[in-house]
Design a protein around this motif. Structure first.
Motif, PDB file in Angstrom:
ATOM      1  N   LEU A 128     -38.993  -6.124  17.949  1.00 14.11           N
ATOM      2  CA  LEU A 128     -38.527  -6.602  19.255  1.00 14.11           C
ATOM      3  C   LEU A 128     -39.234  -5.852  20.380  1.00 14.11           C
ATOM      4  N   ALA A 129     -39.315  -4.534  20.244  1.00 16.58           N
ATOM      5  CA  ALA A 129     -39.922  -3.708  21.281  1.00 16.58           C
ATOM      6  C   ALA A 129     -41.415  -4.007  21.425  1.00 16.58           C
ATOM      7  N   PHE A 130     -42.115  -4.146  20.302  1.00 15.27           N
ATOM      8  CA  PHE A 130     -43.557  -4.363  20.399  1.00 15.27           C
ATOM      9  C   PHE A 130     -43.878  -5.755  20.934  1.00 15.27           C
TER      10      PHE A 130
ATOM     11  N   GLN B 291     -42.066  -7.143  23.157  1.00 17.23           N
ATOM     12  CA  GLN B 291     -41.818  -6.972  24.592  1.00 17.23           C
ATOM     13  C   GLN B 291     -43.027  -6.326  25.274  1.00 17.23           C
ATOM     14  N   VAL B 292     -43.719  -5.457  24.550  1.00 16.44           N
ATOM     15  CA  VAL B 292     -44.943  -4.853  25.097  1.00 16.44           C
ATOM     16  C   VAL B 292     -45.943  -5.953  25.450  1.00 16.44           C
TER      17      VAL B 292
ATOM     18  N   PHE C 189     -37.550  -9.405  14.716  1.00 11.89           N
ATOM     19  CA  PHE C 189     -36.979  -9.884  15.968  1.00 11.89           C
ATOM     20  C   PHE C 189     -38.087 -10.037  17.008  1.00 11.89           C
TER      21      PHE C 189
ATOM     22  N   PHE D 254     -35.518  -3.778  15.442  1.00 13.79           N
ATOM     23  CA  PHE D 254     -35.649  -3.324  16.818  1.00 13.79           C
ATOM     24  C   PHE D 254     -37.113  -3.065  17.181  1.00 13.79           C
ATOM     25  N   LEU D 255     -37.870  -2.470  16.264  1.00 10.06           N
ATOM     26  CA  LEU D 255     -39.265  -2.143  16.570  1.00 10.06           C
ATOM     27  C   LEU D 255     -40.093  -3.393  16.829  1.00 10.06           C
TER      28      LEU D 255
END
Lengths: 360, 293, 234
Positions: free
Chosen positions: A136-138, A140-141, A77, A133-134
């Motif tokens: 997606l989060a990275f 976003q970083v 994602f 999810f991970l």
């Protein structure tokens, strides 16, 4: 015997090849069609030249994403990360040392490969769908880093990523003295680069390495038992996919003349996911069709209003009723139109049953 | 130099944010533990809570009315989501469930833009709590103190409910073996719907509570859902206690970061998450064998 | 056999995904009877019980419980009508205590039979986590759980002695006999054919998803051909 054959106890003819002979012939025809049509479109509807260029770029993005998402079964994602890094790298290189096409694309590919390696390496630690999810989060970083221009703040520079303005005025590419500044030239440049990348991706998918990736999707435990280092293959697959995604991003930024945080934003990842789902996850050709469909859909739907809303509704509907996407629908109808009809009826009845709480 | 008073205030702010996040995380953990669904639309339910709250307050209703009605309305939205989009997908590859929640998040964001527009809404805290209180020489906002108290009680109640009541036992059993629970005579599909609706109500509550403190915009769902899932990763998957403690940890981290390095708050949370993944992939409170699937 | 059997399975076909597991399978269980279903691994014994319970519903055919069709019902409805499954591998809730396991099952209905009288071994361990019980104790808990809640008229027992020590197997058979004495109708699936035939009034032999033999328990037990060809017993 290939890995998948061993895995599924199959032998003999390789019928599981992605994009077999007919598919590849079709792809070559599309390629030639686009090559021949270029001058005609340029004369009668220049606007469509821009649309088609975007279609090709997103086709590359979608097929690269599908290599991990559908083919390997690793739902990323966060592919916006590599798409955006490709674009930013192009901005850094062409606004800086050189506009040379080969140097720039190679640098962009290398940069996105590095980012993909890092994100993939961290994210495969997530259990099951937490991988999604991970990533997606990275991604976003990276978005936050670009949006806040973190490098400039850390280095005390005036601007590096340009914050929420992005980096504007990306010049075109140059190769052997030829400038690819105009849309017409850029259309052909895109056609050639995307053509090469797609051919490479299909080769990778059908190689021994590709078989292992497919094996990971089909039966990860069995592959581990056969002695494969599954985690390592996953990280490599993610890196390969991210590299080609970076090339797509490197083609996109000069087209729109800007490297912008929005190219790193989750919506870009979501666009890719929507394209491959609508096109047909795991088929490699479907996602390219999906990319074309969504890009053209956007052109028409923008006129009618909030096209993102329609897109969201279409997406949800397809996940529930047509998870095989356009590719799945085409192959079912091609096999047997009557079966397709009865399938559709059954899907409808099944939906009603499930909504009523029946779990079968 | 940061003064003592500012530090204390950041602590309260962080704890208040942490306990409100815990409301969100509790719902997410329940839904994940029972249905194996990674609900990316959970942030959207939170956002709807804030928007419903704003609308009710603007329409002349009191904040207290909004605090009751908005979460219930969000619960209804959650119930409809579960029945019409998730029920058809149970038993299919779990990938499609996360995809559908991504699509729902998309649809909710765009719908909110259609109804309320793209600009930020002004959500006023109730007049009763507009003042401040002094404790030991430090001044706090009354509203923040209220939120801290309210959410702490609520989270404690959820915890006790899960550990000590019959419903808690039913949920634990369902998380372990839903088919068997059905064969014992419980309608598991209704249990799922109920849990999803309750998790939506909690998200809606968090939305109303945080609305006055944060910008109410159509994109507010995204950072919140990322934070909430980061908390689950940090605390350990399917580990309720870990999730609560990690919520407080992340809340505090956010509070202090807002004071010291305001633009890096989220980055710090993700950095913490990355470190946890590297050092303890199962989460700070997770067990090595803790497979939630 | 009476005119109205408690359970009548009429020509069911059941699939797991695309693989066809049960073929036109029929069987009947009369009131108060203990009927055994025996056959080799993978013959379709567990699938038959899962079909009756609504866990893997058949695609075709009918399942009548006390004369009413139940093949379209959800498992929880079937349970509330009086069919109870004690599944393969017991499937107790390991993190819950013995008492919580029992109370949970009881909460689905009104029967408050004091199961601890029947299973004194559980009485001593009410507050122990079910996952820490021995295999035999877990089996007792699984049966106890199947008896509370909605009134149980038909008990489906799937491999109750699997993996248990000989002494414990005897305990389990005693429990099954006691249940029969109390008038509970039982459909018993067993790998251990001799034990099953000793416990049962009648038995069906199942092979690759089809019933191939039906007879009284004693009859089968002494039919060398059946023993050899269908059960692999010398």
């Amino acid at each position: 015997m290939t890995v998948l054959d061993r895995l599924l106890d199959r032998s003999g003819a390789r019928t599981d090849e992605v994009l077999g002979r007919r598919g590849r012939v079709a792809l070559v025809l599309v390629f030639c069609g686009l090559a021949v049509a270029g001058p005609v479109i340029d004369v009668i509807a220049t606007f469509w030249l821009h649309v088609l260029t975007r279609v090709m770029i997103f086709a590359l993005f979608a097929i690269s994403l599908d290599l991990v998402f559908g083919y390997t079964g690793l739902p990323s994602f966060g592919h916006a990360a590599m798409f955006g890094v490709g674009g930013y790298t192009v901005a850094f290189v062409t606004l800086g040392p050189t506009q040379n096409l080969l140097v720039t694309i190679a640098t962009a590919a290398l940069a996105s490969a590095t980012v993909a390696l890092l994100i993939g390496w961290l994210s495969v630690r997530g259990t099951g769908l937490f991988f999604a999810f991970l990533t997606l989060a990275f991604a976003q970083v990276l978005y936050l880093v670009a949006f806040n221009d973190l490098p400039a703040q850390l280095l005390g520079a005036d601007k590096i990523t340009g914050g929420d303005n992005g980096l504007v005025g990306i010049p075109g590419y140059e190769l052997f003295g030829v400038e690819f500044g105009g849309l017409f030239e850029y259309y052909y440049l895109t056609l050639v680069v995307v053509g090469i990348c797609v051919a490479l991706l299909i080769r990778i998918a059908n190689s021994e390495f590709g078989r292992v990736l497919q094996g990971i999707r089909e039966n990860e435990d069995r592959l581990t038992a056969l002695g494969y280092d599954v985690t390592r293959y996953k990280v490599i697959a993610f890196t390969v996919s991210g590299t080609f995604t970076g090339v797509a991003g490197a083609l996109y930024a000069p087209l729109v003349r800007i490297a912008h945080p929005s190219q790193l934003f989750w919506l870009t990842s979501a666009d890719g996911i929507i394209m491959i789902l609508v096109g047909g996850i795991g088929t490699l050709w479907g996602p390219m069709v999906g990319a074309a469909f969504i890009t053209v859909f956007e052109e028409f739907a923008t006129v009618v209003g909030n096209w993102h809303l329609y897109l969201g509704v279409l997406f949800v509907t397809m996940v529930i009723f047509l998870p095989g996407g356009i590719a799945g629908a085409i192959s079912t109808v091609a096999r047997s139109p009557r079966e397709a009809l009865s399938n559709a009826r059954r899907a409808g009845r099944r939906y009603v049953r499930r909504v009523r709480g029946d779990r079968h | 130099m940061v003064g003592f008073e500012a530090l204390v205030r950041a602590t309260i702010l962080g704890l208040q944010f942490g306990t409100t996040l815990a409301l969100l995380v509790a719902g997410l953990t329940l839904v994940f533990g029972l249905m194996d669904v990674i609900n990316l639309a959970h942030g959207s339910l939170y956002m709807l809570g804030a928007y419903f709250g704003v609308t009710l307050v603007d329409a002349g209703g009191s904040f207290w009315l909004a605090l009751v009605v908005a979460p219930v309305a969000v619960g209804v939205v959650g119930l409809l989501m579960e029945v019409f989009t998730l029920r058809p997908l149970y038993g299919r590859e779990p990938l499609y469930q996360i995809l559908v929640t991504l699509g729902l998040a998309f649809v909710v964001e765009e719908s909110v833009k259609e109804v309320w527009g793209t600009s930020a809404q002004n959500f006023a805290a109730p007049a009763v709590l507009a003042g401040s209180i002094d404790i030991a020489g430090v001044t706090y906002s009354q509203y923040q103190a209220f939120v801290l108290l309210f959410t702490t009680v609520l989270v404690a109640a959820i915890w006790v409910g899960l550990e000590r009541t019959n419903v808690g036992v039913l949920l634990q059993a369902t998380a372990h073996d839903p088919e068997m629970v059905d064969a014992l005579g419980f309608d598991v599909s209704r249990v799922f719907t109920g849990v999803f609706a309750v998790s939506a109500v909690l998200a809606g509550l968090a939305g109303v509570l945080l609305g006055p403190a944060r910008a109410v915009t159509p994109s507010m769902w995204f950072n919140v859902v990322l934070l909430a899932f980061a908390i689950i990763v940090i605390g350990g998957l399917g580990n309720f206690r870990g999730a609560i403690v990690a919520s407080l940890l992340v809340g505090l981290l956010t509070g202090y970061a807002a004071l010291l390095v305001p633009s890096y708050t989220e980055l710090l949370v993700f950095a913490l998450m990355a470190v946890v993944l590297l050092v303890r992939p199962a989460g700070i409170f997770g067990t090595a064998t803790g497979d939630p699937g | 056999m009476s005119a109205h059997p408690v359970l009548a399975v009429e020509g069911i076909d059941t699939y797991y995904g695309r693989s066809h597991v049960l073929f036109d399978l029929s069987l009947e269980v009369g009131a108060g009877e203990t009927v055994a279903l025996i056959g080799n691994n993978g013959a379709g014994k567990t699938t038959t019980l899962r079909s009756i319970m609504g866990l893997t519903p058949p695609e075709r055919g009918r399942i009548l419980f006390r004369g009413e069709e139940i093949q379209g019902c959800k498992p929880n409805e079937i349970r509330r009508r009086g069919v109870s499954l004690v599944p393969e591998d017991r499937r107790i809730f390991p993190s819950l205590t013995v008492a919580e396991n029992v109370e949970l099952a009881a909460a689905a209905g009104s029967t408050t039979t004091d199961v601890y009288d029947r299973f004194p071994v559980l009485d001593d361990r009410r507050d122990q986590r079910a996952g820490t019980l021995s295999g035999g104790e877990q089996q007792m808990l699984a049966i106890a759980r199947g008896l509370v809640g909605p009134p149980t008229e038909l008990l489906l027992l799937d491999e109750p002695t699997e993996g248990l020590a000989p002494q414990i197997v005897e305990d389990v058979s005693e429990v099954v006999e006691a249940l029969t004495d109390d008038g509970i109708t039982i459909l018993l699936v067993e790998q251990n054919a001799e034990l099953a035939l000793e416990l049962a009034d009648r038995a069906y032999v199942i092979e690759t998803g089809r019933i191939v033999h039906e007879a009284g328990g004693d009859e089968l037990l002494h039919d060398p051909e059946v023993l050899e060809t269908h059960l692999g017993v010398r």
